[in-house]
Design an enzyme around this catalytic site. Structure first.
Site, PDB file in Angstrom:
ATOM      1  N   HIS A 156       0.829  -1.216   0.000  1.00  0.00           N
ATOM      2  CA  HIS A 156       0.000   0.000   0.000  1.00  0.00           C
ATOM      3  C   HIS A 156       0.863   1.266   0.000  1.00  0.00           C
ATOM      4  O   HIS A 156       0.424   2.319   0.451  1.00  0.00           O
ATOM      5  CB  HIS A 156      -0.958   0.026   1.203  1.00  0.00           C
ATOM      6  CG  HIS A 156      -1.791  -1.191   1.348  1.00  0.00           C
ATOM      7  ND1 HIS A 156      -2.965  -1.392   0.655  1.00  0.00           N
ATOM      8  CD2 HIS A 156      -1.604  -2.312   2.101  1.00  0.00           C
ATOM      9  CE1 HIS A 156      -3.475  -2.570   0.981  1.00  0.00           C
ATOM     10  NE2 HIS A 156      -2.663  -3.150   1.846  1.00  0.00           N
ATOM     11  N   SER A 277      14.225  21.008 -17.669  1.00  0.00           N
ATOM     12  CA  SER A 277      13.057  21.867 -17.819  1.00  0.00           C
ATOM     13  C   SER A 277      13.421  23.092 -18.640  1.00  0.00           C
ATOM     14  O   SER A 277      14.532  23.615 -18.540  1.00  0.00           O
ATOM     15  CB  SER A 277      12.548  22.297 -16.441  1.00  0.00           C
ATOM     16  OG  SER A 277      11.648  23.381 -16.548  1.00  0.00           O
ATOM     17  N   LYS A 283      16.035  21.404 -12.753  1.00  0.00           N
ATOM     18  CA  LYS A 283      15.279  20.160 -12.873  1.00  0.00           C
ATOM     19  C   LYS A 283      16.075  19.057 -13.565  1.00  0.00           C
ATOM     20  O   LYS A 283      16.826  19.284 -14.500  1.00  0.00           O
ATOM     21  CB  LYS A 283      13.988  20.388 -13.659  1.00  0.00           C
ATOM     22  CG  LYS A 283      12.937  21.201 -12.943  1.00  0.00           C
ATOM     23  CD  LYS A 283      12.428  20.514 -11.689  1.00  0.00           C
ATOM     24  CE  LYS A 283      11.714  19.203 -11.969  1.00  0.00           C
ATOM     25  NZ  LYS A 283      10.494  19.362 -12.781  1.00  0.00           N
ATOM     26  N   GLU A 290       8.999   7.843 -17.143  1.00  0.00           N
ATOM     27  CA  GLU A 290       7.636   8.328 -17.367  1.00  0.00           C
ATOM     28  C   GLU A 290       7.080   7.847 -18.707  1.00  0.00           C
ATOM     29  O   GLU A 290       5.894   7.512 -18.817  1.00  0.00           O
ATOM     30  CB  GLU A 290       7.621   9.850 -17.288  1.00  0.00           C
ATOM     31  CG  GLU A 290       7.869  10.362 -15.874  1.00  0.00           C
ATOM     32  CD  GLU A 290       7.987  11.867 -15.786  1.00  0.00           C
ATOM     33  OE1 GLU A 290       7.980  12.377 -14.663  1.00  0.00           O
ATOM     34  OE2 GLU A 290       8.106  12.531 -16.828  1.00  0.00           O
TER      35      GLU A 290
END
Length: 464
Positions: A156, A277, A283, A290
């Protein structure tokens, strides 16, 4: 008319129909496979007495020359050709005249496309398997350095029990090994040749589907000509395997995204497999992970699209089956892009092992060790679970960890507790106690690592 079906028509198709009907824009990649099947068919026609020896020799030479022109881009299909089969017949007739038209005897575009797509899928499935195996090897290489590195194991997404990072990486490897098993299993069912099925009913010509199947690397011809031209189970099954690979990539990508976040800080991704970025110069984004997560939806969508196309089709061939190729091509293309990138990301990411080691015992993750300690003293696990839970409640109320419970407080929690229980409240000790096969103890993980490496070394198609 250049169309293979134009004999009974007095005019050409409307422009709108021609644009809709044409598949040459995507099935041209099947040209090498169609040419391979054409050579096998020409040899069968020769053995059947339908091509002389001289005609066969000229036919094979023309097909070889056409294949070279296709490979170097000298010969291409056009929308007027409609599909790859029409284009290649045009190219053959341009080279041989009427002799080129003899190759069509005893075959149909229906059995041609079913054969071409099987050849394509079997060929590219081997490349897919090689890419999956390379990823498993990268996971195993990382796991080797982290066999005894503690980390919080989670259920979880909450701390549950300590595990090793090596164990968690090898958990991902297991899914990909199952994908390799699925590919091998799939190939056994896909290894039948539809060529010789004709449009649907076979042929009255003395063809030899067994010889064609053998030449094309199939195990046997199809058992039923109607099924041979209409079956696309092999394509749907391959898309299912692609979907499962995508899901396993997505789960791995999700964990890498978490591990590389500031909140986790377990891994640092290599610059070569990260992006930045356009507005925030600090970044470092896990784009590979992803995209692995994002493309899984596309892969599942391709499977769904083909299944929905197939679900209501009557026997045998229907034009709906023109929709079978693009989902297959798209899934295989995307995995061919994605898998090497994920493998590179995994191979180059650096684990900050001290961070997960420090957090491994937090969140009372050693509470089960107390329960197991009590069980070894003869306490029923039901009671042991309650006692361990009371220890957690005691710690939460005081803002301390389990190993910080005062000796005097242990007996007040339960008469079955004494200070010797603290010997099990140690992460390394807890991990060392996990010795059963497949568990997270360092010795068990080392055994898993050896098994994974053996499995990938002998995986399909290496095992052929």
């Amino acid at each position: 008319m250049a169309k293979l079906w134009g004999g009974r028509f007095t005019g050409g198709p409307a422009a709108a129909l021609e644009a809709l009907n044409a598949s040459i824009g995507f099935d041209w990649r099947l040209a090498p496979y169609d040419l391979t099947a054409s050579k096998a068919h020409a040899r069968v026609l020769n053995r059947a007495g339908l091509l002389t020896g001289d005609e066969l020799e000229r036919m094979l030479a023309a097909l070889d020359a056409l294949g070279e022109d296709v490979a170097n881009g000298t010969f291409t299909g056009t929308i007027a050709d409609e599909d790859v089969h029409t284009a290649l017949e045009r190219g053959l007739v341009e080279r041989l005249g009427d002799l080129g038209g003899k190759l069509r005897a005893g075959r149909s575009r229906n059995d041609q496309i079913a054969t071409d797509l099987r050849l394509y899928c079997r060929d590219h499935a081997r490349g897919l398997a090689a890419d999956v195996a390379a990823l498993v090897e990268a996971l195993a290489a990382q796991a080797e350095d982290l066999v005894d590195a503690p980390a919080p194991g989670m259920t979880h997404l909450q701390h549950a029990q300590p595990v090793t990072l090596g164990h968690q990486l090898l958990a991902h490897a297991q899914g990909f090994l199952r994908d390799l098993d699925r590919l091998r299993d799939w190939d056994g069912r896909a290894a039948v040749s539809p060529l010789g099925s004709g449009a649907l009913s076979g042929s009255s010509l003395p063809l030899d589907p067994v010889a064609v199947a053998e030449e094309l690397g199939f195990d046997a011809p199809v058992g039923n000509s109607m099924d041979g031209v209409s079956d696309r189970d092999f394509a749907a099954e391959l898309l299912f395997v692609c979907s499962m690979v995508g899901i396993h990539l997505s789960r791995l990508g999700e964990e890498v995204i978490l591990w590389s976040s500031q909140e986790f800080g377990w891994v640092t991704l290599d610059d070569a497999f990260s992006t930045g970025s356009s507005i925030m110069p600090q970044k470092k984004n896990p784009d590979v992970a992803e995209l692995a997560r994002g493309k899984s939806g596309r892969l599942v969508g391709n499977l769904t699209a083909l299944l929905v196309t197939l679900k209501g089709l009557p026997f045998t061939y229907n034009k709906d089956l023109q929709e079978d190729k693009e989902p297959v091509f798209d899934s295989l293309d995307n995995l061919a892009l994605l898998l090497p990138a994920v493998t590179g990301m995994v191979a180059t990411m650096r684990f900050n092992a001290e961070v997960p080691r420090a957090s491994a015992p937090t969140g009372f993750s050693l509470a089960t060790e107390i329960a197991d300690w009590l069980v070894r003293k003869g306490i029923p696990f039901r009671s042991a679970h309650e006692i361990a839970g009371a220890c957690v409640a005691h710690c939460e109320a005081r803002g301390i960890e389990l190993h910080e419970i005062a000796d005097a407080d242990l007996a007040s929690i339960s008469e079955h507790l004494d200070p010797s229980v603290k010997a099990v409240l140690d992460v390394d000790g807890a991990l060392a106690g996990r010795t059963t096969p497949g568990s997270t103890g360092p010795k068990a993980v080392a055994d898993q690592l050896a098994q994974v490496r053996d499995a990938v070394a002998n995986a399909w198609p290496k095992s052929l």
